[in-house]
Scaffold this motif. Structure first.
Motif, mmCIF file in Angstrom:
data_model
loop_
_atom_site.group_PDB
_atom_site.id
_atom_site.type_symbol
_atom_site.label_atom_id
_atom_site.label_comp_id
_atom_site.label_asym_id
_atom_site.label_seq_id
_atom_site.Cartn_x
_atom_site.Cartn_y
_atom_site.Cartn_z
ATOM 1 N N ALA A 157 9.467 -4.123 5.468
ATOM 2 C CA ALA A 157 8.958 -3.503 6.684
ATOM 3 C C ALA A 157 8.957 -4.532 7.807
ATOM 4 O O ALA A 157 9.320 -5.693 7.605
ATOM 5 N N ALA A 178 3.309 -1.650 2.287
ATOM 6 C CA ALA A 178 4.378 -0.791 1.783
ATOM 7 C C ALA A 178 4.552 -0.983 0.281
ATOM 8 O O ALA A 178 4.783 -0.005 -0.448
ATOM 9 N N VAL A 233 9.891 0.689 4.921
ATOM 10 C CA VAL A 233 9.436 1.293 6.170
ATOM 11 C C VAL A 233 10.519 1.038 7.207
ATOM 12 O O VAL A 233 10.919 -0.107 7.432
ATOM 13 N N SER A 235 6.453 1.056 11.611
ATOM 14 C CA SER A 235 5.296 0.432 10.964
ATOM 15 C C SER A 235 3.985 0.992 11.491
ATOM 16 O O SER A 235 3.046 1.236 10.716
#
Length: 544
Positions: free
Chosen positions: A158, A167, A187, A192
């Motif tokens: 992410a 995540a 992600v 985010s």
């Protein structure tokens, strides 16, 4: 304020359980071929939890199914799962068992930052370019985890370190998560903030601060991110700004988030033989270059070795391991000498079936800065010529043939002496009560005799009439001593002074006899240390 860079997180859930299983597997296997953590897990209860401060630090999947959770009190965890096996938590084991995992990851992806045992992070840009995408990079890590026999590994990718960690913890059905594999959570870039918004605020804030925010009605990261940063700074200070930046998924104000560690250099060296080497002299001669390479590798990093471990593996797979210490620092010749002594101590039984050593491995167990071992202006170390000659005599006569004395704990003077082979560092006993400074009731507290007899000499203490003086029931002399006889030698000078006798009673549960000690001085100034045991006197030492 910069945008957060893409971060890849490698997480092994319940790492203390993995570390315990691996450590337990090594203890069970011993010197034989080690079983895998999965094999050892089959021999243990399925529900396991490690405990620290009466609380659960980590638990297995089977325990979690019964309702055990991290942070639960020990008694509550046992009530929820009566079959739960409790083990003490050892943080040192967690770190030690995770170190090889970090080293293995660094071989395929450089620039790893260890966050805690079981969790590490790395910048995603390099692996993505090398492997051709985020999913192939995650697949490479999963393949490595399979090789290392790590179960339940999760990969989170992410924008930002905090988002990548969240995540990895999220489920595959969590909004904002793309899961190309069951173990991978990604992600998308720029997503985010939406992913973090519904998460509880305690994910980004410490416990007490999270309670304050909850009391103010800020229960999610989205609610915290909606606040102006200036208002958060004025109300909550540095802690509030840190939590706010995690919730908004923006990059750090200065520098970078991921700070890779400097990879630990491997100083261990090893050498294999085919055919096996069957004599200590041949092994020492063959390993001269290996020892020089070992010392040179440390010298390149400005280090010296003060303790090392030698592993000798024979042709039938038996490993002979021993740790050697040095009072100063190891040289190549010192290392070869330890190899020779250890090889000479191996069993030479013809029924054993082995033909010799097939592999040698030397590992430093304690290193120090080379500058700390440079001789000072007034050097107190042994003279170099003395060390040279004693080491040569030791190489010819054997490891234990040349030694120095060390004082240990004990009541009798002979019990306090311990011979240490030359070149071996002085060791401390595991039990503090066995040290020379420990409490020893009945021991000699005053000056120690200059001569201590290895075997106490028979003695006789006589009064003025020639009758032997003994010890009565109250631990007192039966008469005033006048003459002393040691090993059938009658001393012409009379006894002039003597101390009050004091008892020495130890290990009565093992049948050790009672002793009473006495110091006395003759008219010519000659002094003796005696003890009385089972109706007889013995000379323990003499003050010259």
């Amino acid at each position: 304020m910069s945008a957060a860079e893409r971060v890849l997180v490698f997480w092994v859930p319940d790492w203390p359980i993995h570390a315990y299983l691996r450590d337990h597997a090594e203890e069970v296997a011993g010197d034989s071929a080690a079983d895998s953590a999965a094999d050892i897990a089959e021999e243990l209860p399925a529900a396991i939890a490690v405990i620290a401060n009466r609380s659960v630090v980590a638990c297995s999947a089977a325990a979690r199914e019964e309702g055990v959770r991290v942070g639960l009190r020990e008694r509550e965890a046992q009530m929820r799962c009566p079959e739960l096996a409790l083990r003490p938590h050892d943080p040192e084991v967690d770190e030690r068992r995770f170190a090889p995992v970090l080293a293995a990851i660094e071989e395929i992806i450089p620039g790893v930052e260890p966050r805690r045992p079981g969790l590490c992070a790395m910048r995603a840009r390099g692996p993505v370019r090398y492997y051709g995408g985020e999913e192939p990079a995650a697949a490479a890590l999963l393949q490595l985890a399979e090789t290392l026999e790590l179960e339940g590994v999760r990969i989170g990718i992410a924008d930002g370190l905090f988002t990548a960690e969240q995540a990895a913890r999220a489920a595959t059905t969590t909004p904002g998560i793309t899961a190309p594999r069951a173990e991978v959570r990604i992600v998308a870039p720029g997503g985010s903030a939406a992913f973090l918004s519904p998460l509880p605020v305690d994910r980004a804030a410490p416990g007490e601060f999270a309670e304050v925010l909850t009391g103010l009605g800020i229960r999610t990261l989205g609610a915290l991110a909606a606040l102006p940063e200036d208002a958060v700074r004025q109300r909550f200070g540095a802690a509030g700004i840190a939590a706010h930046r995690r919730a908004t998924a923006i990059g750090p104000a200065h520098g970078v988030e991921v700070r890779p560690r400097t990879p630990v250099k491997e100083f261990a060296v090893e050498l294999s033989f085919e055919p096996p080497v069957d004599t200590a002299e041949q092994l020492a001669f063959t390993c001269v270059t290996l020892a020089e390479r070992f010392i040179a590798g440390l010298a390149e990093e400005h280090l010296v070795c003060t303790a090392l471990r030698v592993e000798l593996t024979d042709d039938i797979g038996v490993r002979h391991e021993r740790e050697w210490a040095h009072p100063r620092r190891f040289t190549a010749s010192d290392t070869v000498g330890r190899l020779r002594w250890q090889a000479a101590s191996l069993s030479q039984d013809s029924d054993r079936g082995g033909a010799g050593v097939t592999r040698v491995r030397i590992t430093p167990t304690h290193t120090d800065r080379a500058a700390a071992h440079e001789p000072g202006l007034w050097n107190t170390e042994p003279d170099e010529r003395v060390h040279h000659h004693l080491s040569r005599a030791q190489n010819r006569l054997g490891h234990a043939a040349v030694g120095t004395m060390q004082l240990t704990g004990g009541r009798l003077l002979t019990n306090r002496q311990r011979l240490l082979p030359w070149g071996t560092t002085r060791t401390r006993p595991r039990d503090a009560r066995a040290s020379a400074a420990g409490p020893w009731p009945g021991s000699l507290t005053g000056p120690v005799p200059s001569r201590v007899f290895a075997e106490p000499l028979p003695a006789a203490l006589l009064d003025t009439t020639g009758t032997e003086v003994g010890i009565d029931a109250e631990d007192l002399l039966t008469a005033a001593p006048a003459r002393l006889r040691v090993s059938r030698t009658d001393f012409p000078d009379p006894v002039q002074h003597w101390s009050h006798p004091w008892p020495l009673r130890e290990r009565w549960w093992q049948g050790a006899p009672d002793r009473v000690r006495l110091q006395l001085e003759l008219a010519d100034g000659d002094a003796w240390l005696l003890f009385y045991e089972e109706g007889k006197w013995f000379a323990e030492g003499r003050y010259d």
